[in-house]
Write a protein that holds these residues in place. Structure first.
Motif, PDB file in Angstrom:
ATOM      1  N   ASP A  15       0.829  -1.261   0.083  1.00  0.00           N
ATOM      2  CA  ASP A  15       0.020   0.093   0.025  1.00  0.00           C
ATOM      3  C   ASP A  15       0.891   1.313   0.062  1.00  0.00           C
ATOM      4  O   ASP A  15       1.504   1.468   0.755  1.00  0.00           O
ATOM      5  N   LYS A  16       0.905   1.810  -1.007  1.00  0.00           N
ATOM      6  CA  LYS A  16       1.445   3.301  -1.349  1.00  0.00           C
ATOM      7  C   LYS A  16       0.413   4.414  -1.409  1.00  0.00           C
ATOM      8  O   LYS A  16       0.926   5.544  -1.898  1.00  0.00           O
ATOM      9  N   THR A  17      -0.746   4.401  -0.812  1.00  0.00           N
ATOM     10  CA  THR A  17      -1.667   5.475  -1.218  1.00  0.00           C
ATOM     11  C   THR A  17      -1.278   6.635  -0.774  1.00  0.00           C
ATOM     12  O   THR A  17      -1.753   7.734  -1.262  1.00  0.00           O
ATOM     13  N   ARG A  18      -0.385   6.900   0.558  1.00  0.00           N
ATOM     14  CA  ARG A  18      -0.151   8.266   1.074  1.00  0.00           C
ATOM     15  C   ARG A  18       1.190   8.764   0.238  1.00  0.00           C
ATOM     16  O   ARG A  18       1.513   9.761   0.453  1.00  0.00           O
ATOM     17  N   LEU A  19       1.608   8.046  -0.732  1.00  0.00           N
ATOM     18  CA  LEU A  19       2.873   8.509  -1.588  1.00  0.00           C
ATOM     19  C   LEU A  19       2.240   9.004  -2.897  1.00  0.00           C
ATOM     20  O   LEU A  19       1.566   8.532  -3.633  1.00  0.00           O
ATOM     21  N   ASP A  20       2.767  10.296  -3.119  1.00  0.00           N
ATOM     22  CA  ASP A  20       2.754  10.869  -4.641  1.00  0.00           C
ATOM     23  C   ASP A  20       3.625  10.353  -5.474  1.00  0.00           C
ATOM     24  O   ASP A  20       3.367  10.419  -6.727  1.00  0.00           O
ATOM     25  N   SER A  21       4.641   9.459  -5.044  1.00  0.00           N
ATOM     26  CA  SER A  21       5.545   8.882  -6.184  1.00  0.00           C
ATOM     27  C   SER A  21       4.756   7.632  -6.640  1.00  0.00           C
ATOM     28  O   SER A  21       5.550   6.841  -7.540  1.00  0.00           O
ATOM     29  N   HIS A  22       3.677   7.183  -6.376  1.00  0.00           N
ATOM     30  CA  HIS A  22       3.004   6.179  -6.867  1.00  0.00           C
ATOM     31  C   HIS A  22       1.566   6.490  -7.459  1.00  0.00           C
ATOM     32  O   HIS A  22       0.838   7.304  -6.720  1.00  0.00           O
ATOM     33  N   ILE A  23       0.978   5.604  -8.359  1.00  0.00           N
ATOM     34  CA  ILE A  23      -0.389   5.861  -8.704  1.00  0.00           C
ATOM     35  C   ILE A  23      -1.212   4.680  -8.360  1.00  0.00           C
ATOM     36  O   ILE A  23      -0.587   3.438  -8.381  1.00  0.00           O
ATOM     37  N   HIS A  24      -2.021   4.652  -8.007  1.00  0.00           N
ATOM     38  CA  HIS A  24      -3.139   3.437  -7.371  1.00  0.00           C
ATOM     39  C   HIS A  24      -3.556   2.804  -8.558  1.00  0.00           C
ATOM     40  O   HIS A  24      -4.271   3.363  -9.503  1.00  0.00           O
ATOM     41  N   LEU A  25      -3.442   1.675  -8.559  1.00  0.00           N
ATOM     42  CA  LEU A  25      -4.101   0.809  -9.847  1.00  0.00           C
ATOM     43  C   LEU A  25      -5.138  -0.131  -9.135  1.00  0.00           C
ATOM     44  O   LEU A  25      -4.858  -1.345  -8.554  1.00  0.00           O
ATOM     45  N   PRO A  26      -6.507   0.444  -8.723  1.00  0.00           N
ATOM     46  CA  PRO A  26      -7.397  -0.465  -8.159  1.00  0.00           C
ATOM     47  C   PRO A  26      -7.716  -1.708  -8.834  1.00  0.00           C
ATOM     48  O   PRO A  26      -8.078  -1.682 -10.004  1.00  0.00           O
ATOM     49  N   LEU A  27      -8.056  -2.890  -8.300  1.00  0.00           N
ATOM     50  CA  LEU A  27      -8.491  -4.114  -8.517  1.00  0.00           C
ATOM     51  C   LEU A  27      -9.709  -4.088  -9.435  1.00  0.00           C
ATOM     52  O   LEU A  27      -9.777  -5.008 -10.419  1.00  0.00           O
ATOM     53  N   ALA A  28     -10.693  -3.140  -9.151  1.00  0.00           N
ATOM     54  CA  ALA A  28     -11.848  -3.176  -9.961  1.00  0.00           C
ATOM     55  C   ALA A  28     -11.723  -2.915 -11.409  1.00  0.00           C
ATOM     56  O   ALA A  28     -12.328  -3.414 -12.304  1.00  0.00           O
ATOM     57  N   LYS A  29     -10.571  -2.096 -11.678  1.00  0.00           N
ATOM     58  CA  LYS A  29     -10.144  -1.556 -12.788  1.00  0.00           C
ATOM     59  C   LYS A  29      -9.218  -2.700 -13.621  1.00  0.00           C
ATOM     60  O   LYS A  29      -9.237  -2.730 -14.936  1.00  0.00           O
ATOM     61  N   TRP A  30      -8.587  -3.289 -12.815  1.00  0.00           N
ATOM     62  CA  TRP A  30      -7.412  -4.092 -13.575  1.00  0.00           C
ATOM     63  C   TRP A  30      -7.525  -5.410 -13.010  1.00  0.00           C
ATOM     64  O   TRP A  30      -6.676  -6.120 -13.082  1.00  0.00           O
ATOM     65  N   HIS A  31      -8.833  -6.084 -12.973  1.00  0.00           N
ATOM     66  CA  HIS A  31      -8.977  -7.362 -12.384  1.00  0.00           C
ATOM     67  C   HIS A  31      -8.510  -8.530 -13.350  1.00  0.00           C
ATOM     68  O   HIS A  31      -8.273  -9.768 -13.232  1.00  0.00           O
ATOM     69  N   ARG A  37       1.697  -9.231 -17.868  1.00  0.00           N
ATOM     70  CA  ARG A  37       0.580  -9.243 -17.450  1.00  0.00           C
ATOM     71  C   ARG A  37      -0.490  -8.722 -18.490  1.00  0.00           C
ATOM     72  O   ARG A  37      -1.809  -8.998 -18.101  1.00  0.00           O
ATOM     73  N   GLY A  38      -0.161  -7.467 -19.057  1.00  0.00           N
ATOM     74  CA  GLY A  38      -1.236  -6.871 -19.787  1.00  0.00           C
ATOM     75  C   GLY A  38      -0.455  -5.574 -20.283  1.00  0.00           C
ATOM     76  O   GLY A  38       0.445  -5.183 -19.727  1.00  0.00           O
ATOM     77  N   LEU A  39      -1.346  -4.802 -20.823  1.00  0.00           N
ATOM     78  CA  LEU A  39      -0.951  -3.402 -21.487  1.00  0.00           C
ATOM     79  C   LEU A  39      -1.381  -2.304 -20.432  1.00  0.00           C
ATOM     80  O   LEU A  39      -2.563  -2.624 -19.918  1.00  0.00           O
ATOM     81  N   CYS A  40      -0.979  -1.218 -20.374  1.00  0.00           N
ATOM     82  CA  CYS A  40      -1.194  -0.104 -19.484  1.00  0.00           C
ATOM     83  C   CYS A  40      -2.577   0.541 -20.001  1.00  0.00           C
ATOM     84  O   CYS A  40      -2.673   0.695 -21.193  1.00  0.00           O
ATOM     85  N   ARG A  41      -3.273   0.714 -18.900  1.00  0.00           N
ATOM     86  CA  ARG A  41      -4.715   1.415 -19.474  1.00  0.00           C
ATOM     87  C   ARG A  41      -4.245   2.884 -19.722  1.00  0.00           C
ATOM     88  O   ARG A  41      -3.220   3.603 -19.151  1.00  0.00           O
ATOM     89  N   TYR A  42      -5.148   3.425 -20.609  1.00  0.00           N
ATOM     90  CA  TYR A  42      -4.651   4.537 -21.208  1.00  0.00           C
ATOM     91  C   TYR A  42      -4.730   5.892 -20.178  1.00  0.00           C
ATOM     92  O   TYR A  42      -3.880   6.751 -19.903  1.00  0.00           O
ATOM     93  N   ASP A  43      -5.799   5.727 -19.278  1.00  0.00           N
ATOM     94  CA  ASP A  43      -5.772   6.772 -18.268  1.00  0.00           C
ATOM     95  C   ASP A  43      -4.699   6.527 -17.306  1.00  0.00           C
ATOM     96  O   ASP A  43      -4.451   7.803 -16.880  1.00  0.00           O
ATOM     97  N   VAL A  44      -4.214   5.678 -17.042  1.00  0.00           N
ATOM     98  CA  VAL A  44      -2.910   5.513 -16.066  1.00  0.00           C
ATOM     99  C   VAL A  44      -1.750   5.969 -16.708  1.00  0.00           C
ATOM    100  O   VAL A  44      -0.843   6.918 -16.217  1.00  0.00           O
ATOM    101  N   TRP A  45      -1.618   5.669 -18.128  1.00  0.00           N
ATOM    102  CA  TRP A  45      -0.449   6.389 -18.582  1.00  0.00           C
ATOM    103  C   TRP A  45      -0.615   7.670 -18.713  1.00  0.00           C
ATOM    104  O   TRP A  45       0.607   8.371 -18.758  1.00  0.00           O
ATOM    105  N   ARG A  46      -1.676   8.355 -19.196  1.00  0.00           N
ATOM    106  CA  ARG A  46      -1.996   9.635 -19.187  1.00  0.00           C
ATOM    107  C   ARG A  46      -1.637  10.359 -17.886  1.00  0.00           C
ATOM    108  O   ARG A  46      -0.813  11.367 -17.752  1.00  0.00           O
TER     109      ARG A  46
END
Length: 88
Positions: free
Chosen positions: A18-34, A59-68
């Motif tokens: 869990d890196k929720t509190r860090l600006d150095s990480h982007i959350h990848l929610p399981l609901a969108k990445w299942h 494992r797969g390609l990066c979602r456009y919204d995360v890449w953006r």
């Protein structure tokens, strides 16, 4: 941004810690990445060199919204410029 080179690629690592509190990480929610991930994860915004031989778990390609989102942020580069690619 991550780039491909002759013997390695510069990549962004994913962690399930869990890196929720860090600006150095982007959350990848399981609901969108299942279909790609099996638990909540975070993308580290630090470029890491990785030898092509170590790409063993695509494992797969990066979602456009995360890449953006990643492109809008400042990515950290390796601490030692010219550091050799990570080998296992």
């Amino acid at each position: 941004m991550p780039r491909a080179h002759g013997d390695h690629a510069d990549v962004l690592k994913i962690t399930s810690q869990d890196k929720t509190r860090l600006d150095s990480h982007i959350h990848l929610p399981l609901a969108k990445w299942h279909k790609v991930l099996d638990k909540e994860s975070w993308l580290e915004l630090k470029v890491t060199p990785l030898a092509y031989g170590n790409f063993y778990n695509l494992r797969g390609l990066c979602r456009y919204d995360v890449w953006r989102d990643a492109r809008k942020r400042s990515l950290r580069t390796p601490e030692r410029p010219g550091a050799s690619p990570r080998m296992r």
